[in-house]
Motif scaffolding. Sequence first.
Motif, PDB file in Angstrom:
ATOM      1  N   ARG A  48     -19.608  29.086 -40.240  1.00 27.69           N
ATOM      2  CA  ARG A  48     -20.476  28.776 -39.093  1.00 27.69           C
ATOM      3  C   ARG A  48     -21.454  29.918 -38.846  1.00 27.69           C
ATOM      4  NH1 ARG A  48     -16.372  25.195 -37.654  1.00 27.69           N
ATOM      5  NH2 ARG A  48     -14.918  26.737 -36.864  1.00 27.69           N
ATOM      6  N   LEU A  49     -20.970  31.157 -39.030  1.00 29.77           N
ATOM      7  CA  LEU A  49     -21.874  32.300 -38.827  1.00 29.77           C
ATOM      8  C   LEU A  49     -23.007  32.273 -39.852  1.00 29.77           C
ATOM      9  CD1 LEU A  49     -20.985  35.982 -38.044  1.00 29.77           C
ATOM     10  CD2 LEU A  49     -22.599  35.438 -39.862  1.00 29.77           C
ATOM     11  N   ILE A  50     -22.667  32.030 -41.134  1.00 23.95           N
ATOM     12  CA  ILE A  50     -23.762  32.049 -42.129  1.00 23.95           C
ATOM     13  C   ILE A  50     -24.680  30.834 -41.951  1.00 23.95           C
ATOM     14  CG2 ILE A  50     -22.657  33.553 -43.874  1.00 23.95           C
ATOM     15  CD1 ILE A  50     -22.161  31.121 -45.574  1.00 23.95           C
ATOM     16  N   ALA A  51     -24.095  29.707 -41.526  1.00 29.91           N
ATOM     17  CA  ALA A  51     -24.942  28.524 -41.300  1.00 29.91           C
ATOM     18  C   ALA A  51     -25.930  28.807 -40.166  1.00 29.91           C
ATOM     19  CB  ALA A  51     -24.074  27.308 -40.976  1.00 29.91           C
ATOM     20  N   GLN A  52     -25.431  29.416 -39.071  1.00 26.84           N
ATOM     21  CA  GLN A  52     -26.318  29.750 -37.951  1.00 26.84           C
ATOM     22  C   GLN A  52     -27.411  30.719 -38.421  1.00 26.84           C
ATOM     23  OE1 GLN A  52     -26.162  28.552 -34.484  1.00 26.84           O
ATOM     24  NE2 GLN A  52     -28.237  29.324 -34.873  1.00 26.84           N
ATOM     25  N   GLY A  53     -27.009  31.705 -39.231  1.00 25.34           N
ATOM     26  CA  GLY A  53     -27.980  32.676 -39.743  1.00 25.34           C
ATOM     27  C   GLY A  53     -29.059  31.987 -40.574  1.00 25.34           C
ATOM     28  N   LEU A  54     -28.652  31.008 -41.384  1.00 24.59           N
ATOM     29  CA  LEU A  54     -29.624  30.307 -42.236  1.00 24.59           C
ATOM     30  C   LEU A  54     -30.498  29.363 -41.410  1.00 24.59           C
ATOM     31  CD1 LEU A  54     -27.392  29.634 -45.405  1.00 24.59           C
ATOM     32  CD2 LEU A  54     -29.221  31.324 -45.168  1.00 24.59           C
ATOM     33  N   VAL A  55     -29.955  28.834 -40.321  1.00 22.61           N
ATOM     34  CA  VAL A  55     -30.783  28.039 -39.394  1.00 22.61           C
ATOM     35  C   VAL A  55     -31.825  28.967 -38.767  1.00 22.61           C
ATOM     36  CG1 VAL A  55     -30.771  26.813 -37.170  1.00 22.61           C
ATOM     37  CG2 VAL A  55     -29.042  26.261 -38.915  1.00 22.61           C
ATOM     38  N   ASN A  56     -31.394  30.163 -38.364  1.00 21.83           N
ATOM     39  CA  ASN A  56     -32.310  31.096 -37.690  1.00 21.83           C
ATOM     40  C   ASN A  56     -33.503  31.478 -38.575  1.00 21.83           C
ATOM     41  OD1 ASN A  56     -30.516  31.023 -35.601  1.00 21.83           O
ATOM     42  ND2 ASN A  56     -29.654  33.060 -35.958  1.00 21.83           N
ATOM     43  N   VAL A  57     -33.272  31.561 -39.908  1.00 22.52           N
ATOM     44  CA  VAL A  57     -34.405  31.925 -40.772  1.00 22.52           C
ATOM     45  C   VAL A  57     -35.134  30.682 -41.310  1.00 22.52           C
ATOM     46  CG1 VAL A  57     -33.528  34.211 -41.429  1.00 22.52           C
ATOM     47  CG2 VAL A  57     -32.950  32.236 -42.853  1.00 22.52           C
ATOM     48  N   GLY A  58     -34.690  29.499 -40.894  1.00 23.90           N
ATOM     49  CA  GLY A  58     -35.417  28.279 -41.239  1.00 23.90           C
ATOM     50  C   GLY A  58     -35.009  27.632 -42.551  1.00 23.90           C
ATOM     51  N   ILE A  59     -33.962  28.139 -43.190  1.00 23.30           N
ATOM     52  CA  ILE A  59     -33.534  27.554 -44.477  1.00 23.30           C
ATOM     53  C   ILE A  59     -32.710  26.287 -44.237  1.00 23.30           C
ATOM     54  CG2 ILE A  59     -31.989  27.962 -46.448  1.00 23.30           C
ATOM     55  CD1 ILE A  59     -32.989  30.891 -46.416  1.00 23.30           C
ATOM     56  N   LEU A  60     -31.852  26.330 -43.209  1.00 25.52           N
ATOM     57  CA  LEU A  60     -31.082  25.142 -42.829  1.00 25.52           C
ATOM     58  C   LEU A  60     -31.611  24.635 -41.496  1.00 25.52           C
ATOM     59  CD1 LEU A  60     -27.389  26.175 -43.704  1.00 25.52           C
ATOM     60  CD2 LEU A  60     -28.785  24.469 -44.879  1.00 25.52           C
ATOM     61  N   LYS A  61     -31.380  23.372 -41.225  1.00 28.64           N
ATOM     62  CA  LYS A  61     -31.778  22.804 -39.933  1.00 28.64           C
ATOM     63  C   LYS A  61     -30.686  21.845 -39.456  1.00 28.64           C
ATOM     64  CE  LYS A  61     -34.674  19.886 -42.761  1.00 28.64           C
ATOM     65  NZ  LYS A  61     -35.853  19.307 -43.204  1.00 28.64           N
ATOM     66  N   GLY A  62     -30.608  21.700 -38.110  1.00 27.96           N
ATOM     67  CA  GLY A  62     -29.609  20.785 -37.555  1.00 27.96           C
ATOM     68  C   GLY A  62     -28.482  21.526 -36.875  1.00 27.96           C
ATOM     69  N   ASP A  63     -27.443  20.760 -36.545  1.00 28.71           N
ATOM     70  CA  ASP A  63     -26.311  21.283 -35.797  1.00 28.71           C
ATOM     71  C   ASP A  63     -25.362  22.060 -36.736  1.00 28.71           C
ATOM     72  OD1 ASP A  63     -24.500  21.187 -33.368  1.00 28.71           O
ATOM     73  OD2 ASP A  63     -23.222  20.296 -34.926  1.00 28.71           O
TER      74      ASP A  63
END
Length: 464
Positions: free
Chosen positions: A308-323
């Motif tokens: 969850r931490l790495i997913a949030q980090g990747l959302v923050n840099v725009g690589i992943l999106k969504g919940d």
Amino acid sequence: MFEKEIYVKRRAALKSKMSNGILLFLGTSEASVNYPGNTYRYRQDSTFNYFFGLTDPDLAAIIDLDSDEEIIFGNDVDIDDIIWMGPQPFIKDKAASVGVGKSLPLSNLSEYVAKALNQGRKVHYLPPYRYHNMIQLHKMLGIGFDDLKAGASVEFIKAVVSLRLVKEACEIAEIDKACDIGYAMHYTAMKMAKLGVLEQELVGIMEGIAVSQGLMPSFPIILSQNGETLHNHSHHQYLTEGRLLVIDAGAETNSNYCSDFTRTLPSSGKFTTQQKEIYDIVSAANDLVISISRPGITYTDVHLKMSRLIAQGLVNVGILKGDVDEIVAEGAHALFMPHGLGHNMGMDVHDMEDLGENYVGYDDTYKRSTQFGLGSLRMGKMLEPGHVITDEPGLYFIPALIEKWKNEGINTRFINFPLLEEKYYNFGGIRIEDDILITETGCRLLGSKRLPHTTEAVEAEMAM
Ligand code: GLY
Ligand code: MN
């Protein structure tokens, strides 16, 4: 080698976990490189060493569970051996040094096993991983090569795993030593890494440190600026501006205890802004694992919290999106971390992988996931004091895998493919690995010093 009582106690504990029959332990033999007399560096079998403490080639042992008899099988040296190898202690004295009262020549082993089989007794053996031992087992037990692994005793495997998995104080002291050698290997590489240096040169220096302070590296050193290839053993490139160098290496002590660390260095000594962004996520993930690992939580749960931490980090840099919870539930983040968080470590760097990963890292309660990424987690079960595990989160940009997911429509709603194509196909990978011991209340890092693991600390160390 530890004191005799350690081995006596371990064998008593093993016997108390087994029903009846005989336990057959095969040590390892020398293995030839290119002609019979030119051999690879010799390495004893870990389970044999664990219960019998003897690290010479061509030994075997029997524990008779019904009569309580223990026997070491091996040959005394003859005059030819003495000319080439020097005098050696008698097998009976070696056996006595680990509390075993009886020894017999190696040639008596097959006769002993044949007698047990004729009496209809169960001969418990462990899954073989060396061809020489497969041949020995095939000849003694009459089991076809293809059936040898399946014929191994599950009762024996489970008993050995239950003992070896929880480390004793004397083992932890050896692992701490292995970690200190691993520290020296990495620290030296960190100091030597400069633009223009050949990767192979760093590998050679690191191996030299392992050999000069212990037995050898605990596995072939992984060192590459193409760190997106998880186990990259090609070391032919010169360090080049703007790239990341992944170094995954550890040492093995003379008593066969291991360490396993990974650090990722900027080839030039300075991280770019983009590299820092991704590095900080991995570094925070590594720290999170240390802060939450303790008895009473499964390593699967630790892996998922870290995910969850790495997913949030990747959302923050725009690589992943969504919940983030949905991303982790669907395993979309695993595109960037296709491996598990860690594995048990001890006398093998992947401890007891020869006995079967699912017996070591899982049990009747905690089963391995089949999902991509999480399914590669080698250790998933409940943590207990005395467990030694690696904490090795990473983030990798593997163009072929990204293309595959894009083309096959895997988790596409969560992934920003245009951004990846534009900015990350030449990124490489980042992994940060430490070794931890689960204690009564939490965990501690193994080794007396922690390698620099933040961007600031790595840059400062490389500049000095
Ligand atoms: N450090 C190598 C591995 O864990 O597979
Ligand atoms: Mn590892």
